[in-house]
Design a protein around this motif. Structure first.
Motif, PDB file in Angstrom:
ATOM      1  N   UNK A   1      90.591 -38.249  44.004  1.00 24.08           N
ATOM      2  CA  UNK A   1      89.325 -37.809  43.416  1.00 24.08           C
ATOM      3  C   UNK A   1      89.528 -36.958  42.167  1.00 24.08           C
ATOM      4  N   UNK A   2      90.778 -36.799  41.725  1.00 24.64           N
ATOM      5  CA  UNK A   2      91.047 -36.028  40.519  1.00 24.64           C
ATOM      6  C   UNK A   2      91.237 -34.543  40.738  1.00 24.64           C
ATOM      7  N   UNK A   3      91.493 -34.149  41.985  1.00 25.65           N
ATOM      8  CA  UNK A   3      91.665 -32.729  42.300  1.00 25.65           C
ATOM      9  C   UNK A   3      93.119 -32.415  42.662  1.00 25.65           C
ATOM     10  N   UNK A   4      94.059 -32.950  41.903  1.00 20.34           N
ATOM     11  CA  UNK A   4      95.464 -32.688  42.226  1.00 20.34           C
ATOM     12  C   UNK A   4      95.876 -31.250  41.938  1.00 20.34           C
ATOM     13  N   UNK A   5      94.993 -30.487  41.294  1.00 19.61           N
ATOM     14  CA  UNK A   5      95.287 -29.078  41.013  1.00 19.61           C
ATOM     15  C   UNK A   5      94.814 -28.155  42.138  1.00 19.61           C
TER      16      UNK A   5
END
Length: 331
Positions: free
Chosen positions: A188-192
């Protein structure tokens, strides 16, 4: 060879407060503290939890006020739990974009952007049966279906991250939950977004008052098929090792007071930050004894929190956080 008395006199370094402070090995600060908050629907709601004096179920407007107070005290983080208006077998309130925790996280981040918002990623507060995932139809033992539950946890974590959560904290003790959530967040693009895993969570009697605060008591059975047996220590290290391999960024031991040996052993085996959860029963015992005048609440609380840090905890989740921060400021 160690020199003996009278050459060696350890009391020389205990003669006054300034000297004791100079040689103190473990220092507790507000940076170590995380304050739990319980969000409920409505407005202007502040309902005290009877079994936890000083702890409240709060509507979102009151959550924001409390978060501002926490931030002003120098406490760097809160952890949010939610009590939804309705519950069902799909734990819809846990992963809905407008779930109670999602709303609370967004409101807090908009009001106090620098406060770290951790969210409890579990399903027991949102299921009608009070267990932490899907159950086999007709099963009254509390055996949660592990792999289908992972899909719910992935959806919940992504929804919480979308709402502004800074840290995802899965607590259901499902096998593979860290890996599943990591995959969901990354896709979902939340690898941070880091994961603070409840890596060693025991099936403890110390959780009793929390059930009142979070309205999450199982309707039948218990949670011993997924939370750990209190007699096991090596198993905790296995759970920790698995969570590290699956991508956990931080690790939690829960409860703290009766499990300081586990905190120590976990800290010895990893360089990852270790959190200790000073749980509701531990808090309530101190509060009850203090209200009776049997103990000095300030001294006992600060000694207890310091002992968690001495055992190896880098972070301490505690309902004492606000009081402890004030006492630490007093010196």
């Amino acid at each position: 060879m160690m020199l003996m008395f009278p050459i060696n006199r350890p009391r020389r370094l205990r003669q006054n407060d300034h000297l004791r402070r100079m040689v103190r090995e473990t220092i507790l600060t507000t940076n170590d503290l995380i304050y739990p908050l319980f969000a409920v629907p409505g407005s202007s709601v502040a309902k005290e939890v009877v079994s936890m004096p000083g702890v409240y179920q709060l509507s979102i407007d009151k959550i924001v006020d409390e978060a501002k107070e926490v931030y002003d005290l120098g406490i760097p983080a809160i952890i949010l739990f939610g009590i939804p208006e309705e519950k069902d077998t799909e734990a819809t309130g846990a992963w809905h974009d407008h779930g109670i925790v999602q709303q609370a996280a967004t409101a807090v981040k908009e009001a106090i952007p620098d406060l770290v918002v951790i969210v409890d990623t579990c399903l027991c507060e949102y299921t009608s049966h009070g267990h932490c995932g899907y159950l086999e139809v007709g099963d009254l033992t509390g055996r949660v279906l592990n792999d289908p539950t992972l899909e719910l946890l992935k959806k919940t974590a992504v929804s919480q991250a979308n709402a502004g959560a800074d840290i995802i904290a899965p607590s259901g003790m499902m096998d593979g939950f860290v890996q599943a959530i990591r995959e969901g967040l990354d896709e979902a693009g939340f690898n941070h977004i880091p994961i603070l895993s409840y890596a060693a969570k025991y099936a403890s009697a110390y959780y009793g008052p929390f059930r009142d605060a979070a309205d999450s008591s199982p309707q039948f059975g218990d949670r011993r098929t997924y939370q750990m047996d209190p007699g096991n220590a090596r198993e905790a290290l296995k759970e920790v090792d698995l969570d590290i391999a699956e991508g956990a960024d931080m690790l939690m031991v829960k409860p703290a007071l009766s499990y300081m040996d586990i905190i120590w052993r976990v800290k010895e085996m990893t360089d990852l930050p270790v959190a200790a959860y000073n749980v509701s029963g531990e808090y309530s015992m101190v509060k009850a004894a203090a209200l009776k005048g049997w103990i000095d609440e300030k001294k006992v609380t600060l000694e207890t929190l310091t002992s968690f840090k001495r055992a190896g905890a880098d972070l301490i989740l505690t309902y004492h956080a606000k009081d402890a921060a004030r006492w630490l400021q007093e010196g």
